[in-house]
Design an enzyme around this catalytic site. Sequence first.
Site, PDB file in Angstrom:
ATOM      1  N   ASP A  50      -1.740  -8.510  11.834  1.00 21.29           N
ATOM      2  CA  ASP A  50      -3.138  -8.844  11.539  1.00 21.29           C
ATOM      3  C   ASP A  50      -3.673  -9.988  12.392  1.00 21.29           C
ATOM      4  O   ASP A  50      -4.883 -10.179  12.487  1.00 21.29           O
ATOM      5  CB  ASP A  50      -3.276  -9.230  10.055  1.00 21.29           C
ATOM      6  N   ARG A  58       4.147  -5.235  16.419  1.00 20.14           N
ATOM      7  CA  ARG A  58       2.787  -4.683  16.491  1.00 20.14           C
ATOM      8  C   ARG A  58       1.819  -5.726  17.031  1.00 20.14           C
ATOM      9  O   ARG A  58       0.824  -5.402  17.663  1.00 20.14           O
ATOM     10  CB  ARG A  58       2.350  -4.182  15.099  1.00 20.14           C
ATOM     11  N   HIS A 104      -2.274  -8.750   1.906  1.00 21.60           N
ATOM     12  CA  HIS A 104      -1.857  -7.506   2.570  1.00 21.60           C
ATOM     13  C   HIS A 104      -2.910  -7.171   3.634  1.00 21.60           C
ATOM     14  O   HIS A 104      -3.180  -7.972   4.508  1.00 21.60           O
ATOM     15  CB  HIS A 104      -1.691  -6.423   1.489  1.00 21.60           C
ATOM     16  N   SER A 128       0.825  -1.226   0.000  1.00 22.15           N
ATOM     17  CA  SER A 128       0.000   0.000   0.000  1.00 22.15           C
ATOM     18  C   SER A 128       0.852   1.266   0.000  1.00 22.15           C
ATOM     19  O   SER A 128       0.637   2.171  -0.823  1.00 22.15           O
ATOM     20  CB  SER A 128      -0.970   0.001   1.181  1.00 22.15           C
TER      21      SER A 128
HETATM   22  C1  MLT Z   1       2.433  -3.760   6.530  1.00 22.23           C
HETATM   23  O1  MLT Z   1       2.390  -3.117   7.582  1.00 22.23           O
HETATM   24  O2  MLT Z   1       2.165  -3.238   5.439  1.00 22.23           O
HETATM   25  C2  MLT Z   1       2.731  -5.214   6.598  1.00 22.23           C
HETATM   26  O3  MLT Z   1       3.653  -5.480   7.606  1.00 22.23           O
HETATM   27  C3  MLT Z   1       3.090  -5.807   5.267  1.00 22.23           C
HETATM   28  C4  MLT Z   1       4.451  -5.461   4.746  1.00 22.23           C
HETATM   29  O4  MLT Z   1       5.252  -4.811   5.394  1.00 22.23           O
HETATM   30  O5  MLT Z   1       4.749  -5.850   3.591  1.00 22.23           O
END
Ligand code: MLT
Length: 401
Positions: free
Chosen positions: A340, A294, A239, A209
């Site tokens: 997640d 996290r 994602h 993203s």
């Molecule tokens: C994120 O926070 O976007 C996830 O950890 C996925 C990533 O880092 O690719």
Amino acid sequence: MAEIIPGRREEIKALKAEHGNKSLGEGIRFRGLTIPECREKLPKASGGEEPLPEGLFYLLMTGEVPTTDQVKLISEDWKLRAQTPLPSYLVELLSKNVPKTLHPMSQLTMAVMALQERSLFARAYGEGKINKNNMWEYAFEDVNNLIAVLPQVAALIYRTRYGKKAADSNVSDWAGRFAGELGFTDAKFTELLRLYLSIHTDHEGGNVSAHTVKLVGSALSDPYLSFAAGVNGLAGPLHGLANQEVLQWMLKLRREVGDSPSDQQITDYLWTTLKAGQVVPGFGHAVLRKTDPRYLCQRQFAQKHLPADPLFRLTSQIYEIAPRVLEEHGKTKNPWPNVDAHSGVLLQHYGLVEQDYYTVLFAVSRALGALSGLIWDRALAFPIERPKSLTTEAVKKLVGA
Ligand code: MLT
């Protein structure tokens, strides 16, 4: 920003010239601070214990930990910016015209796109006012305007889709406003939302993203266009959509084995998932090779505020068992849980039970990380991204294969 940008331009130029060929380590840092450090050092709401996302935005923008007053200024600024009513065509679109079956993430993309007519960057570009030195200022205004209204927009999607009402609330920080717009008044939920919106802001900028926002922005597409593109990346199951998948997977497990399954029942369920050629949602990560910090801070939140919650107890049990099973399976580079794997359990506890909405919360948070990066990209006049692309035949020929 105007004071610090010229010095940073020089610094980055010199750094690239001297060290551009070295590889960097892995982990999660926000401007050098770990997640526990952010949690400790960033200002809190009065009486609160979790960081205010405004403080993280300030940190991402300036590299400095803000004071409580500086954070208050951002909260007030965003509140003021959000007072411009949403365009009536957008309200009509979300509250009357989108089909109930349209995923909330698609609705969010449409909403951000509908707001694009407000872009000062696009307008200034069209009027020939943009140049390399001032374009960050227009990006800065767009970014702050967009972030300011995202809670309203996201909450409108929530209320319409699930038939909810906004709550009467005088909490005026960004997450507090969001909680009220979603219809929640529990102070603990607001604290959870502050934490949630702080820790999902970014992860190295290389995730799908944030990187999409950067890529699209590199074409000088304005912040609305760029962010909408990033939201679409976040909507992918590998994602951001994973947070919805985790909860669905866990609820299915609970339906099959009840509230207090044995370790063996969980082990069997994990193997059934893997043998069906599916992934265990929320476990594994493209670059992290240990438990996501996290995940750990959400676990701490749960241990403190909801230790007896049955879904949390199930989460803890899975945390004990899944890495072992995944290691034995041998196909996952990182058998540990990521961000997640925990978020949905916390949201369920406080009554936000609509799983297909969870990725929208992730998107609201990601706006802070991806869009603060976008301001810097414009400040540093980064060029358009254009990776080389060749056919396999051409590559073979070039390498002499
Ligand atoms: C994120 O926070 O976007 C996830 O950890 C996925 C990533 O880092 O690719």
